[in-house]
Design an enzyme around this catalytic site. Structure first.
Site, PDB file in Angstrom:
ATOM      1  N   GLU A 177       0.618  -1.198   0.126  1.00  0.00           N
ATOM      2  CA  GLU A 177       0.057   0.019  -0.018  1.00  0.00           C
ATOM      3  C   GLU A 177       0.965   1.258   0.025  1.00  0.00           C
ATOM      4  OE1 GLU A 177      -3.127  -0.320  -0.290  1.00  0.00           O
ATOM      5  OE2 GLU A 177      -3.593  -2.292   0.585  1.00  0.00           O
ATOM      6  N   THR A 178       0.134   2.336  -0.711  1.00  0.00           N
ATOM      7  CA  THR A 178       0.862   3.695  -0.769  1.00  0.00           C
ATOM      8  C   THR A 178      -0.287   4.681  -0.104  1.00  0.00           C
ATOM      9  OG1 THR A 178       2.585   3.174  -2.262  1.00  0.00           O
ATOM     10  CG2 THR A 178       1.916   5.499  -1.713  1.00  0.00           C
TER      11      THR A 178
END
Length: 273
Positions: A46-47
């Protein structure tokens, strides 16, 4: 623009779950296509992207999360990572209020240096074991539960901790069995080791074969294991190669997720949004 990599649900670098964190100075998000390109470049599970909201509202920051291939409704470890950056850089103290696709979330700093997230509890609905799931996982499920709209996983109870640790799924075939993926779990073999249950999380449908430590999955694991163990406050070990602990507190329709985080990279994004 500063970009940071934070290891979440761990107190030491190179363990837990890494997340990219970008704090935007604008009053809105760039186009989703641009955010997706950055997340693909970061190439972590995830970002997180967050921008500040006007004072006096119901939330302090707007928050979105992207895997390398898709935006998701809920992410625990990247929220923990974002709150960690806000607190360690002096952008926030005490409780931070976020608004996201899954609703209102908070992250509260603890005296011991940890952070407690307040997330919606995932509703569990028991289902028959899907045809072929045992072959894809390589183990016979004890029970299977749907986890609702925001995470969209199958929660699969297995016989014991050793079975969870020994899984080697067929990731390509696993995509057909849920919208996001599969949470495999079992009771801890020895709770004296400091955890009550174990899990592993496989999300090939969103580009992540195995996620190291999944906060959102614990919004389903918490009600599942609290019902079986008779306690609202538990500790889960996600038994991935990087590993990590998530302390869970079931509070009815809300679940508390507590952990720590460590910033390991602090750099600069050298392209315009």
């Amino acid at each position: 623009m500063r970009i940071r990599i934070v290891d979440a649900f761990t107190d030491r670098p190179f363990s837990g779950n890494p997340a990219g964190v970008l704090l935007l100075e604008s009053d809105g998000f760039p186009p989703a296509e641009r955010l997706q390109e950055i997340a693909a470049e970061v190439n972590l599970s995830e970002t997180a992207f967050a921008h500040p909201l006007p004072p006096g509202g119901a939330a302090d920051w707007a928050l979105r999360w992207f895997t390398p291939v898709v935006e998701v409704d809920m992410c625990g470890h990247a929220t923990l990572a974002t709150a960690h950056v806000l607190h360690t850089t002096g952008r926030a103290t005490g409780t931070v209020r976020f608004t996201a696709r899954c609703g209102a979330l908070t992250a509260t700093a603890r005296p011991d240096g940890g952070l407690t997230l307040d997330f919606p509890t995932s509703p569990l609905t028991e289902e028959p074991v899907p045809y072929g799931l045992a072959d894809v996982l390589g183990a016979d499920p004890v029970s299977v539960h749907d986890t609702g709209e925001h995470i969209g996983d199958l929660l699969v109870e297995l016989r014991d901790e050793a079975t969870v640790r020994g899984l080697a799924p067929d990731f390509a075939a696993l995509v057909a069995h849920s919208r996001r993926g599969v949470i495999a779990t079992a009771a801890a073999e020895d709770p004296a080791r400091g955890y009550d249950y174990v899990s592993r999380c496989f999300f090939p449908g969103v580009g992540i074969d195995e996620d190291p430590v999944t906060g959102s999955a614990h919004t389903a694991l918490a009600p599942f294991w609290s019902a079986r163990l008779g306690r609202d406050d538990l500790t889960g070990l996600q038994a991935s190669a990087r590993s990590g602990l998530v302390r869970t507190g079931l509070r009815g329709e809300r679940t508390l997720l507590t952990g720590t985080a460590v910033t390991v990279i602090d750099g600069e994004l050298l392209t315009a949004l």
